[in-house]
Design an enzyme around this catalytic site. Structure first.
Site, short mmCIF file in Angstrom:
data_model
loop_
_atom_site.label_atom_id
_atom_site.label_comp_id
_atom_site.label_asym_id
_atom_site.label_seq_id
_atom_site.Cartn_x
_atom_site.Cartn_y
_atom_site.Cartn_z
N PHE A 198 50.17 70.11 -19.14
CA PHE A 198 50.88 70.74 -17.80
C PHE A 198 51.68 69.31 -17.38
O PHE A 198 51.30 67.97 -17.45
CB PHE A 198 50.14 71.40 -16.54
N CYS A 199 52.64 69.38 -16.72
CA CYS A 199 53.46 68.35 -15.97
C CYS A 199 54.20 68.89 -14.94
O CYS A 199 54.00 69.94 -14.49
CB CYS A 199 54.47 67.40 -16.86
N THR A 200 54.99 68.18 -14.33
CA THR A 200 55.89 68.80 -13.04
C THR A 200 56.65 70.08 -13.38
O THR A 200 56.39 70.99 -12.70
CB THR A 200 56.95 67.59 -12.35
#
Length: 304
Positions: A198-200
């Site tokens: 996951f990331c922003t």
């Protein structure tokens, strides 16, 4: 990276409650006429008074823009007239200030620099998991096949420090080009688990998940839409802290509202509300991180 610093004149402007729509969106697609299209993007954004950053790259587009509702709607309608971007859907949040100070339309080699040219999301994505399904997996402690779920944060260390999923794996990378090496080194520890990257907003984890598949990970997913989409759909369940964003708001809480976290003008470190109580914090000039770096530098010079 989007522009982030507000001037005193900006802050003096009377607030208009949540009138500004902030959008982030991207798409991996062959985009070989970026130089020709750049003037069109500049003209349209200027016409609509939009500010922020648009990255035009051979592998696709990435956008962080803000404006009034009708301006954003007009921009998205214009973007959709290009068949390559007709299906682009933007993630939205609201603010009472324009969060960017200027407009930047940039030509770059990659949407997010990884230096792995064989990774082409346009040719096929890794499996994705939506926010509701991920929450259910985390609620029950395993995926639908009974396999343990491990969250892997693909963001830089200073972003992770603002907030992340509970019990996430954080490799403390300082730039995305470090990710392939650290994930290869830890393959044995993760390969019997279901890994969710996951990331922003989804860009990093999209490339990260493909790379992990390429090097032999058997069960890896990307979080569809990243943290911001997760906040939008299910709130802050299984998440602690806030989410760092690259504009003047610095961080958003799970309700997609700006928090009191800020960035130091001098060293660009993230400064929490607690750290702002420190005598070393002088708005626009210094923070405790500046002081720490100064002490470390002085100590190193003395020991030489």
């Amino acid at each position: 990276m989007p522009s982030s610093a507000l001037t005193s004149a900006d802050l003096a402007t009377p607030k208009r409650e949540n009138n500004y729509v902030n959008i982030s969106a991207y798409k991996f697609i062959t985009f070989d006429d970026t130089a020709e299209k750049r003037p069109e993007f500049i003209a349209k954004c200027e016409e609509l008074n939009l500010k922020g950053t648009v990255l035009l790259t051979p592998e696709g587009i990435n956008m962080f823009l803000a404006g009034l509702r009708h301006e954003i709607d007009a921009y998205m309608a214009w973007l959709h007239t290009d068949t390559r971007f007709a299906d682009v859907v933007a993630k939205e949040s609201l603010s009472d200030h324009q969060p960017f100070t200027k407009l930047l339309i940039k030509l770059k080699a990659e949407i997010i620099t990884m230096r792995m040219p064989l990774i082409k999301p346009e040719d096929g994505r890794a499996p994705s998991v939506d926010a509701h399904t991920l929450k259910r997996w985390l609620d029950q402690g395993h995926d639908d096949n009974g396999k343990a779920v491990v969250m892997v944060d693909t963001r830089n260390d200073f972003e992770v420090d603002v907030g992340s999923f509970d019990n996430t794996i954080d490799y403390r990378i300082t730039k995305f080009t470090e990710f392939p090496a650290v994930i290869a080194a830890n393959r044995d520890a993760l390969n019997d688990k279901t890994v969710v990257t996951f990331c922003t907003g989804g860009i990093r984890c999209e490339k990260a998940a493909i790379h992990m598949q390429n090097v032999g990970y058997e069960s890896v997913y990307q979080l569809e839409g990243g943290i911001l989409k997760y906040f939008e759909e299910v709130g802050g369940a299984h998440y602690h802290g806030d989410c760092f964003v690259f504009d003047y708001r610095t961080a958003l809480n799970p309700q997609l509202q700006a928090t009191d976290t800020t960035q130091c003008y001098a060293c660009r470190a993230v400064v929490t509300p607690r750290e702002q109580i420190s005598p070393w914090y002088v708005e626009g000039k210094s923070c405790p991180h500046c002081q720490k770096m100064s002490v470390e530098k002085s100590t190193a010079e003395t020991s030489v």
